[in-house]
Structures are given as C-alpha cells and as structure tokens.
Design an enzyme around this catalytic site. Structure first.
Site, mmCIF file in Angstrom:
data_model
loop_
_atom_site.group_PDB
_atom_site.id
_atom_site.type_symbol
_atom_site.label_atom_id
_atom_site.label_comp_id
_atom_site.label_asym_id
_atom_site.label_seq_id
_atom_site.Cartn_x
_atom_site.Cartn_y
_atom_site.Cartn_z
ATOM 1 N N CYS A 72 -117.230 -7.491 35.261
ATOM 2 C CA CYS A 72 -117.104 -7.556 33.795
ATOM 3 C C CYS A 72 -118.373 -7.025 33.127
ATOM 4 O O CYS A 72 -119.480 -7.365 33.532
ATOM 5 C CB CYS A 72 -116.841 -9.000 33.368
ATOM 6 S SG CYS A 72 -116.662 -9.160 31.586
ATOM 7 N N CYS A 76 -122.274 -12.962 29.794
ATOM 8 C CA CYS A 76 -122.228 -14.420 29.583
ATOM 9 C C CYS A 76 -123.087 -15.064 30.679
ATOM 10 O O CYS A 76 -122.787 -14.910 31.874
ATOM 11 C CB CYS A 76 -120.796 -14.929 29.658
ATOM 12 S SG CYS A 76 -119.681 -13.995 28.582
ATOM 13 N N CYS A 79 -121.734 -16.861 33.875
ATOM 14 C CA CYS A 79 -120.550 -16.344 34.563
ATOM 15 C C CYS A 79 -120.875 -15.487 35.795
ATOM 16 O O CYS A 79 -121.552 -14.456 35.678
ATOM 17 C CB CYS A 79 -119.715 -15.524 33.575
ATOM 18 S SG CYS A 79 -118.227 -14.879 34.358
ATOM 19 N N CYS A 116 -102.312 -20.538 34.325
ATOM 20 C CA CYS A 116 -103.216 -19.727 33.518
ATOM 21 C C CYS A 116 -103.697 -18.542 34.344
ATOM 22 O O CYS A 116 -104.086 -18.711 35.500
ATOM 23 C CB CYS A 116 -104.434 -20.536 33.104
ATOM 24 S SG CYS A 116 -104.017 -22.133 32.412
ATOM 25 N N CYS A 147 -100.375 -19.203 30.308
ATOM 26 C CA CYS A 147 -101.617 -19.073 29.552
ATOM 27 C C CYS A 147 -102.348 -17.862 30.123
ATOM 28 O O CYS A 147 -102.208 -17.561 31.315
ATOM 29 C CB CYS A 147 -102.457 -20.333 29.723
ATOM 30 S SG CYS A 147 -104.048 -20.266 28.873
ATOM 31 N N CYS A 207 -105.967 -22.103 23.156
ATOM 32 C CA CYS A 207 -106.728 -22.907 24.116
ATOM 33 C C CYS A 207 -108.176 -22.487 23.929
ATOM 34 O O CYS A 207 -108.511 -21.321 24.174
ATOM 35 C CB CYS A 207 -106.242 -22.609 25.540
ATOM 36 S SG CYS A 207 -107.262 -23.391 26.812
ATOM 37 N N ARG A 279 -108.988 -30.960 27.987
ATOM 38 C CA ARG A 279 -108.951 -30.667 29.431
ATOM 39 C C ARG A 279 -110.320 -30.836 30.085
ATOM 40 O O ARG A 279 -111.309 -30.241 29.657
ATOM 41 C CB ARG A 279 -108.433 -29.246 29.688
ATOM 42 C CG ARG A 279 -108.302 -28.969 31.184
ATOM 43 C CD ARG A 279 -107.600 -27.652 31.488
ATOM 44 N NE ARG A 279 -106.333 -27.580 30.814
ATOM 45 C CZ ARG A 279 -105.988 -26.609 29.965
ATOM 46 N NH1 ARG A 279 -106.809 -25.624 29.714
ATOM 47 N NH2 ARG A 279 -104.816 -26.630 29.375
HETATM 48 S S1 SF4 Z 1 -117.051 -15.172 30.893
HETATM 49 FE FE1 SF4 Z 1 -117.417 -13.714 32.589
HETATM 50 S S2 SF4 Z 1 -115.499 -12.605 32.772
HETATM 51 FE FE2 SF4 Z 1 -115.461 -13.594 30.775
HETATM 52 S S3 SF4 Z 1 -116.321 -12.106 29.346
HETATM 53 FE FE3 SF4 Z 1 -118.057 -13.339 30.037
HETATM 54 S S4 SF4 Z 1 -118.900 -12.225 31.803
HETATM 55 FE FE4 SF4 Z 1 -116.838 -11.431 31.431
#
Ligand code: SF4
Length: 341
Positions: A72, A76, A79, A116, A147, A207, A279
C-alpha cells in the site's frame, strides 16, 4: 410470527426509539469527563445503556479476510501493509472469487454472520471496484452480511458497491484530528470524512472506529470518540482497536495502553453511540479473557472472529467459542457454531 421474528422486531423498535433519542452533540470535555469516571460507575452506566438497546448475550461474529495484501502506498504508522515499512509482509494480488467464497463459507460454518473483505489500496481504481463487486455478490449469495474496506472511495464507487449488495463499508478515523498527522500524512482527516460521506450517500451502513495505544494523549482518545459520536448519524459499527505493535512499523515501540483505559474506551463508545455494534477488534490476543470480559461488560457486542486479522494474529475460533460460553454470551448463532467446532 416466530419467537425470533418477534425478538428482531423488539430489537428494531428499541433501536429506532434510541436513534430518535440520540444524545449529542458530544463535546470532547463531556467525553473526557466520562472517561475519567470511577471505573465501576462507568461500567454500570455503559451496561445500563447496553441492556436498554440490545438483547442479553447478543455478540456479533464478524470475520475479516485480506483479499489484497500489502504494497500500500499510504504510510499509516501502525500498518504492516504499507510499502514504506519493512515488515516482512509480501504484497499479493487480489484473491480469486472461488478462494474468497471458500473462506466466506468456512467463516459462515464457524458461526460468523458478517464477512469483511479488506484490500490494501490507497483508493481502488474502477477496475478494482468491478472485481470487488463480484466478490461482494458471491459472498452475499451465501446469506452473509458483507463489509469491505478498500481505502478512499469516490461517490460512483460507493454506488457501485451498494448495487453489488454491500451492507457495510469500513473506513476508520484512526484517532483525533489533532493527533492524526502524527500517524499518517499521505491523506488528510478530511479525506476520511469525505469517504464516509460518500458511503452514507450511497445508502451503505458505516463501520468506523479507531485505534488506541499509538502514543496518543487521553484528550486524543476523547477527541476520537467525539468525532465518531458526532457523525450524523453515528456509525452502525464502531471497531475499537488496541494497537498490535508490528516490528518494522513506526509505532512498533509505542507504550501499550493500560487495559482499564481500553475498557473505558469501549464503555464510552457504548454510552455515546447506544445502538451501534461496538466491536472489540485488534489486540484481543494480548488482552486475556478477564479484560475481554470487562469489555463485554462495558458494552462491546461484536468481535472479529477467525485466527487472522488481515495480517496480524487473533484468538482462534475454538478459544473464542470457549470464552463466550464461559461468560454465558453464546448467541443462538454461536451455539450452532459450537456443533461444528
Ligand atoms: S491502513 Fe495500511 S492498508 Fe490501509 S491505507 Fe493505511 S497503509 Fe494502506
């Protein structure tokens, strides 16, 4: 009319009454005051609100599958699927329909009612949405709630997903606006709110929740709940996650949240969003049964069910069934699952 239909009608009636009486808007100060209450007072208040809106022992089981993993472009900080961090996650293409159907059928057989599907995209392209729509239609045909969490959505994508039968779209706010840029800077808080608005406009249920234990201050936790509770209407599902600290991510060394503070977050989510499914999401593996029991007492009435949460661990199905049974929380659905377990 059968007993189950009657029970459903009663639940729906209570829920619609509750929406009419929805409290709010909530100030950050009012939420902070709730978070600061003596724990037993807070639990009592949350459980009282909970019993007013939901039948006893009603725990929703939702299974989450990563249908497109890793690579990705977002950053974040929590993540492991971000391409910016070296976490050992290997990027994979979107799964084939038959693989997804097999996973959804297995989740259904184990007692899950909601399936999901998560894809690690910044925002899906038109062709991605077309493929995910096929997955949604297939899972829907199994009789499960659907989901998806696919990143930022354009309005036409939300409508396409709705037309395919999508029931819920997950898009978390993560934290309070004031702390957000410490966690991610490749998209803005407003981007997230825009996607939530597109989801709502398309008639898909929302959600939306967040993550704690990311080094945030108590005021940021209150700020997150204020953002969620003041969405109009507030989300139908509110996942509250405790950070799973994955080596290689910028937040790998964050101070873990004090377990009672996590319980408080659940309680305040329940009080401020009385009819939402709150949740108990990531981080359950590290919590132990006693803390999870307190979370149920605080009003959590949904769990992620299955031994994996996207790419991080989760308690196994047998452990969850045992825990729910020990707590007297088996829903009718769970009792069926016990037969298969
Ligand atoms: S949480 Fe992870 S998968 Fe989702 S947008 Fe952020 S970096 Fe990408």
């Amino acid at each position: 009319m059968g007993a189950n239909d009657l029970q459903q009608k009663i639940t729906l009636h209570r829920a619609s009454k509750a929406i009419a009486q929805q409290p709010g808007p909530w100030s950050v100060e009012a939420i902070q005051a709730l978070l600061d209450k003596p724990l037993m007072d807070l639990l009592f208040e949350a459980q009282t609100v909970h019993r007013r809106h939901f039948p006893d022992g009603d725990i929703e089981l939702a299974t989450l599958l990563s249908v497109k993993t890793g690579g990705c472009p977002e950053n974040c900080g929590y993540c492991p699927q971000s391409a910016e961090f070296d976490t050992g996650v290997t990027a994979q293409k979107l799964m084939e329909v038959d693989e997804v159907i097999r996973a959804a059928q297995a989740a259904k057989d184990a007692g899950a009612t909601r399936f999901c599907m998560g894809a690690a995209w910044r925002a899906p392209k038109d062709r991605d949405v077309e493929k995910v729509a096929v997955l949604i239609e297939a899972v829907k045909q199994l009789g499960m709630q659907t989901c998806a969490t696919l990143g930022m959505l354009e309005p036409h994508h939300a409508h396409q997903l709705k037309a395919a039968g999508l029931d819920y779209y997950n898009h978390n706010l993560d934290t309070a606006p004031e702390y957000y840029t410490d966690i991610v800077d490749t998209r803005t808080y407003q981007d997230r709110l825009d996607t939530l608005a597109h989801v709502r406009s398309a008639g898909i249920s929302v959600c939306c929740g967040g993550i704690v234990g990311m080094g945030e201050l108590p005021v940021h936790r209150a700020g997150l709940i204020a953002q969620l509770a003041n969405l109009d209407p507030y989300p139908e599902s509110v996942p509250i996650n405790s950070l799973v600290r994955v080596p290689g991510t910028p937040l790998a060394d964050s101070e873990p949240i004090e377990p009672f503070d996590f319980v408080r977050m659940i309680a305040v989510a329940r009080i401020t969003m009385p009819t939402a499914r709150v949740r108990l999401s990531a981080g359950r593996q590290q919590m132990g049964d006693a803390v999870q029991a307190l979370c149920f007492m605080a009003g959590a009435n949904s769990i992620f069910y299955g031994d994996k949460l996207l790419v991080t661990g989760n308690p196994d199905v047998e452990a969850d069934i045992r825990l729910l049974r020990k707590l007297g929380l088996q829903s009718r659905r769970n009792e069926q699952a016990e037969v298969h377990a």
